[in-house]
Design a protein around this motif. Structure first.
Motif, mmCIF file in Angstrom:
data_model
loop_
_atom_site.group_PDB
_atom_site.id
_atom_site.type_symbol
_atom_site.label_atom_id
_atom_site.label_comp_id
_atom_site.label_asym_id
_atom_site.label_seq_id
_atom_site.Cartn_x
_atom_site.Cartn_y
_atom_site.Cartn_z
ATOM 1 N N GLU A 179 0.679 -0.929 -0.154
ATOM 2 C CA GLU A 179 -0.117 0.341 0.487
ATOM 3 C C GLU A 179 1.295 1.114 -0.291
ATOM 4 N N THR A 200 -4.469 -9.803 -3.742
ATOM 5 C CA THR A 200 -5.468 -8.446 -4.998
ATOM 6 C C THR A 200 -4.824 -7.460 -3.652
ATOM 7 N N LYS A 203 -2.945 -5.716 -6.832
ATOM 8 C CA LYS A 203 -3.666 -5.301 -7.766
ATOM 9 C C LYS A 203 -4.385 -4.304 -7.187
ATOM 10 N N ASN A 204 -4.306 -3.626 -6.097
ATOM 11 C CA ASN A 204 -5.582 -2.473 -5.334
ATOM 12 C C ASN A 204 -4.091 -1.751 -4.883
ATOM 13 N N ALA A 206 -1.596 -1.563 -7.423
ATOM 14 C CA ALA A 206 -1.571 -1.119 -9.246
ATOM 15 C C ALA A 206 -2.762 0.068 -9.492
ATOM 16 N N LYS A 207 -3.977 -0.293 -8.525
ATOM 17 C CA LYS A 207 -4.914 0.695 -9.260
ATOM 18 C C LYS A 207 -4.584 2.036 -8.946
ATOM 19 N N ARG A 208 -4.363 2.178 -7.006
ATOM 20 C CA ARG A 208 -4.133 3.346 -6.821
ATOM 21 C C ARG A 208 -2.608 3.722 -7.219
ATOM 22 N N GLY A 209 -2.638 3.311 -8.759
ATOM 23 C CA GLY A 209 -0.569 3.669 -8.938
ATOM 24 C C GLY A 209 -0.075 3.356 -8.827
ATOM 25 N N HIS A 225 -2.085 -6.701 -14.735
ATOM 26 C CA HIS A 225 -1.542 -5.689 -13.576
ATOM 27 C C HIS A 225 -0.568 -4.821 -13.615
ATOM 28 N N TRP A 227 3.326 -3.084 -14.843
ATOM 29 C CA TRP A 227 3.736 -1.457 -15.487
ATOM 30 C C TRP A 227 4.722 -2.691 -16.971
#
Ligand code: SF4
Length: 708
Positions: A179, A200, A203-204, A206-209, A225, A227
């Motif tokens: 995180e 998970t 992946k979370n 990655a979703k926030r950048g 997921h 970069w």
């Protein structure tokens, strides 16, 4: 979980090292469902194994009576029945007879041939208390350090490198810490399959950048997921990682203050990586130089960069070197000792961290105190009140070799006690390992099913499944977590802690652990003392209240330390020791006769040797059949279609198996999960060892792939 149940019992998922907290819903003395609890590692989440992998405990093939081998039945697989079908080979016995036979013969072998004649394998599937007691039995009852477990097949090389480099084998940062990371470097790991809930959190992030970099010869789900994906050629880890370190140094991206104040041996590292420019390494590892430079820059300049790795790093003859490179990478960039950074070897088994902490390894007492270090040796002799062997014992694969040693070898292993492990499926080169197990004069196996290993035993002791006992396990994040008994064992099966104590008493040890659940609290307290400071703040009472406490934890008030190495490293001089690594090729490379690379591993639905999950109704329905994976190009070249049966053959063994298309599998390679007895991947694997970690090279050997 909405149906009416008789009781709800809090426990921990028995499969992977993520350590999800669960609740068993019990009705009519059966588990009817499992709910995720709000644990620090899972926050209510579960994967398919944790949610549906429970009814193995009620399977009709559970062992419910002690068994003794009938005279004259050969100890091999020539007449192997289907699992569970043991009536022709074994007869039922009373506990009294089985224990007297099991312990009596172990004692005889020790007294006749000396303390090196025996060995024991404990289990990363058992509790900390079971692991502690088992290693104590071997050290004080068998009187040698010949005790090990499947950590040897898992992260032994990672731990060897970590102990050498940073002074501690455990993770520096917890998974949840992704995180706080800007870059998440996942290497040699397929977290979606093997650490699903942990995946998970990645992946979370990655979703926030956060930028995920997936480095692996196989591109798996987490790559969607990512970069950047670095699909390096199998076995070229050191080349690729040294190239990244080269860039950091060449482009002036070193964290100078960190290296000056907190590392040693930097000059040797710098000298060594000079020859590893990305331009020189690109043709070797198959990653363009510019991509390597880009990833190295991103790693070095991220506010936090965290490395998570799995068996793809560790299971090589150069596994220790692979991990040394990862330690060097985070050190030169200063990406350790702060949130959102650091080193996280993802632990596979639910309790492989804890079993190792508890001393279930041949070279160390509890909490990694070396058996050949005079201070530790004296402390434990005093603590246990018996003289102890000063020599490290043999490791898993070495023990198999020693079982086949000539009769005049004073270290020949003649008798073994195996609790909850299945080396007849999980060891490399199974024909050799099974022959070794079958050659023992006396083999005692304690398990819940007639496993492939139990099939070779002289006496089989029916044990308790995880929901049938109370105990602690330690997850990949250094969380000590409590599971409570939800059921009683079926029939005459007994808790492992009871069985180990019965064997110990019959070998002459005056053990007396009193209290509920076979004295589990007393065993835990003794283990806590033996581990000194590490878990001193985690009392049995505290675990009843909190379920999960992170260590190091020094006092009852200490919340536990999620991030370590903030001020210093637990090495002799408080610094990271950088260790240069050079390329050492795999032990067995493909050639004209055996042109493909075999990569073994796991899959989401099944756990390790399959003895539990293949007897779980839902998981078996999802993946009922052994399947190999190859990419479309290779299928075309061999004239194969997905669903065909192929034969995969190495110099050591072969399997017939269905093939599946998976374009994430690199050209020239075939991936096979090791969970299936009818197509046992380890018949083919190579037992060559990493010299430091003594881990076999499961991730690379040469095979043929033939239609039909
Ligand atoms: Fe169990 Fe691991 Fe799945 Fe969690 S992620 S439910 S611990 S197998």
């Amino acid at each position: 979980g909405s149906q009416q149940v008789d009781r709800k019992v809090d426990s921990v998922c028995p499969f992977c090292g993520v350590g999800c907290l669960i609740t068993y819903n019990v009705k009519d003395e059966k588990i009817v469902s499992v709910d995720g609890r709000d644990g620090p590692a899972n926050h209510g989440r579960l994967c398919v194994k944790g949610r549906f992998g429970f009814d193995y405990a009620h399977h009709p093939q559970r062992l419910t009576v002690p068994l003794i081998r009938k005279p004259g039945v050969p100890k091999d697989f020539s007449d192997a029945p289907r699992p569970g079908d043991w009536q022709d080979a074994f007869r039922e016995a009373s506990w009294e007879e089985a224990l007297a036979f099991a312990a009596g013969k172990l004692k005889d072998l020790r007294d006749t041939h000396g303390n090196k004649a025996l060995a024991g394998f404990g289990s990363a599937k058992g509790s900390n208390e079971e692991a502690y007691l088992f290693q104590k039995l071997v050290r004080t009852g068998f009187r040698s350090n010949n005790v090990d477990h499947c950590t040897r097949l898992c992260h032994a090389s990672s731990v060897a490198a970590l102990l050498e480099g940073v002074g501690s084998g455990a993770v520096s940062n917890q998974v949840n810490d992704v995180e706080h990371a800007e870059l998440i470097f996942v290497i040699g790991s397929n977290p979606t399959a093997n650490h699903p809930v942990a995946a998970t959190w990645m992946k979370n992030a990655a979703k926030r950048g956060a930028k995920i970099v997936l480095a692996d010869p196989r591109i798996t789900d987490i790559g969607r997921h990512a970069w950047r994906t670095l699909q390096f050629k199998a076995d070229t880890d050191v080349a690729m990682l040294n190239a990244l370190i080269h860039v950091v140094i060449e482009e002036g991206l070193v964290d100078e203050a960190f290296v000056r104040d907190r590392a040693s041996n930097f000059e040797a590292l710098r000298e060594n990586v000079k020859g590893y420019s990305p331009e020189a390494m690109a043709p070797i590892c198959g990653i363009p130089a510019e991509t390597l430079r880009e990833v190295a820059r991103a790693f070095a300049t991220a506010k936090g960069a965290m490395v998570l790795w799995g068996m793809g790093i560790s299971q090589h003859v150069h596994g220790t070197d692979n991990a040394r490179c990862l330690i060097a990478l985070v050190t030169v960039t200063g990406q350790i000792g702060k949130p959102g950074s650091g080193l996280h070897p993802l632990r596979g088994q639910n309790n492989v961290q804890g079993a190792s902490d508890a001393g279930l390894i041949p070279m160390m007492f509890p909490n990694y105190q070396r058996v050949d270090e005079p201070g530790a040796h004296a402390w434990f002799e005093n603590f246990w009140g018996v003289p102890l062997d000063e020599k490290p014992g043999y490791t898993v694969v070495e023990i198999m070799h020693k079982a086949l040693a000539p009769d005049d070898d004073p270290h020949k292993i003649r008798g073994m006690y195996i609790m909850g492990e299945n080396p007849a499926m999980s060891d490399p080169d199974l024909n050799h390992a099974r022959h070794a197990l079958g050659s023992l004069e006396h083999l005692v196996v304690q398990d819940i099913f007639m496993t492939e290993t139990a099939w070779l035993a002289d006496v089989v002791l029916p044990a308790s499944a995880w929901p049938e006992k109370t105990g602690t396990v330690s997850n990949t994040d250094r969380m000590v977590q409590l599971g409570k008994r939800a059921l009683n064992p079926p029939g005459d099966a007994k808790p492992d802690l009871w069985i180990v104590q019965q064997i110990a008493q019959r070998m002459g040890l005056p053990w007396n652990y009193e209290g509920e659940e076979c004295g589990v609290a007393a065993v835990y307290d003794e283990m806590r003392q033996a581990m000194h400071a590490a878990i001193s703040g985690i009392s049995w009472e505290r675990l009843q209240r909190e379920s999960s406490v992170t260590y190091p934890c020094l006092s009852e008030e200490d919340p536990g330390q999620p991030t370590v190495f903030i001020d210093t490293f637990p090495t002799a001089d408080g610094r990271v020791k950088l260790v240069p690594a050079d390329i050492i090729p795999a032990d067995e490379r493909p050639d004209a006769q055996y042109p493909f690379v075999l990569i073994t591993g796991r899959q989401l639905e099944h756990w390790h040797t399959g003895s539990m999950t293949r007897r779980a109704t839902v998981l078996d329905a999802l993946e009922p059949m052994a399947t190999a994976s190859m990419n479309q190009g290779d299928l075309d070249a061999l004239g194969l279609q997905a669903g065909d049966v192929i034969t995969i053959r190495s110099r050591r063994g072969e399997v017939a198996i269905h093939v599946r298309r998976d374009d994430g599998t690199p050209a020239g390679a075939v991936f096979v999960p090791f969970a299936y007895y009818e197509a046992a991947a380890n018949l083919m694997t190579n037992a060559a060892l990493d010299p430091m970690g003594k881990i076999p090279e499961f991730k690379y050997c040469a095979v043929q792939v033939l239609p039909g």
